[in-house]
Design a protein around this motif. Sequence first.
Motif, PDB file in Angstrom:
ATOM      1  N   PHE A 171       0.841  -1.203   0.000  1.00 52.08           N
ATOM      2  CA  PHE A 171       0.000   0.000   0.000  1.00 52.08           C
ATOM      3  C   PHE A 171       0.874   1.250   0.000  1.00 52.08           C
ATOM      4  O   PHE A 171       0.627   2.204  -0.773  1.00 52.08           O
ATOM      5  N   SER A 183     -11.789   7.177   0.673  1.00 54.69           N
ATOM      6  CA  SER A 183     -12.090   5.804   1.093  1.00 54.69           C
ATOM      7  C   SER A 183     -12.329   4.921  -0.119  1.00 54.69           C
ATOM      8  O   SER A 183     -12.014   3.719  -0.096  1.00 54.69           O
ATOM      9  N   VAL A 186      -8.913   3.778  -1.440  1.00 58.62           N
ATOM     10  CA  VAL A 186      -8.340   2.751  -0.564  1.00 58.62           C
ATOM     11  C   VAL A 186      -9.063   1.427  -0.761  1.00 58.62           C
ATOM     12  O   VAL A 186      -8.436   0.356  -0.885  1.00 58.62           O
ATOM     13  N   TRP A 189      -8.060  -0.237  -4.005  1.00 54.56           N
ATOM     14  CA  TRP A 189      -6.737  -0.869  -3.938  1.00 54.56           C
ATOM     15  C   TRP A 189      -6.816  -2.180  -3.165  1.00 54.56           C
ATOM     16  O   TRP A 189      -6.247  -3.202  -3.582  1.00 54.56           O
TER      17      TRP A 189
END
Length: 304
Positions: A171, A183, A186, A189
Motif C-alpha cells: 500500500f 475511502s 483505498v 486498492w
Amino acid sequence: MNQDLPDVASNETSAIRAPLEWVGMSRIDIPVQLDEPGCPGTIHAVADLQVNLPALTVKGIHMSRLYRMLDELTRVEGLAPGDLRELLQQMVASHKDCYTDGARVALDFSLLARRPALRTPELAGWKSYPVRLEATLDHTWFALKASVQVEYSSTCPCSAALARQLVADGFREHFPDRSGLTSEEVAAWLQQNATLATPHSQRSEATVSVEISDSSKSFGLMALIDQIEAVLATPVQTAVKRADEQAFAWLNGQNLMYVEDAARRIQSALSGRYDNLRTHVRHLESLHSHDAVASASGDFQGVI
C-alpha cells in the motif's frame, strides 16, 4: 455328531506358569444403538473385548462366552454407561474358573451428524466424528473414558502478521507520500491487492477425552463435540455456497490460532465440566511437511 469334542483349553494346563494381563479378541464388528441427538440409526462399531488371566496353569479363556455376551449388547436400545459395566461384570463372572477378576471393552465408531451451513438457509450436510469408548473393571473398580475427535481450521497468527506487513508495504509503495486519499481509492486498492500475501491455514484435529460415570444416563458425546466446536469457532464445514465460504473465512480471521492456543482454549473451556479431562490437538501444517501438536490435562479453572 460327536458330542465328545476335545476341549484343550479346559483339559490341558500351561507349560509356562505365568499370569497374563489381558486375553481376548479385537476388531469385532457389531451394531450398536446410541441415544445421541441428531445421530439417527444404528452405528457400526468395532469392539475389543478382554479379561485378565491370573491363573498360572489355565491354558486358555472361553472366548466364545465373551463373544456371545458382546452380541447381547447389540440388542440394547439406547446403550448407556451402565450397560458397559454390566457387560464387564458378566465377563468376569463367566471366567471364575480362570480366577479372572478384571475385564475391559473398547468400542470404536463414528457418529454421523447433520450440520447446517453457516449462512445459507436450509443448506446442510453430514459430518463424521470418530469416537472411542473404553471401559475397565478391576475387581469392583470401574472406569469409563470417552474420546472424541473434531476437525477444525486453524490460521497461523505469525503468518497472518507477516501477510499484513506485506500488504501494508504494498500500500505504501503504491501511494507514496500521498495525502487526501478517499475511502473509495483505498477500498479499490484493497479489492485488488489485499491478497498480495495470504496467511497459511490448515485442517486440524482436536482429540478430547473425558471420564464418564456409570450412573450417567447417556455418554453425552454430541454435547461434548458441540462444546469443542463452539470454543474453537472454526469447525470444518460440510455443504457450502459462496456466502458460507465467506463466513468461514471471516471466522478464521477472527480466530487466529497456534496449536498452543487451540489446546488452551479447549482445556480452559471444559475444565470443571468433566473429570480427567485431556486435550490433544494436531495442526496438519501447510507450511511444512511435519505437524504441530500440543497436549493439556488438569484443571484450567481460575488460570489467567
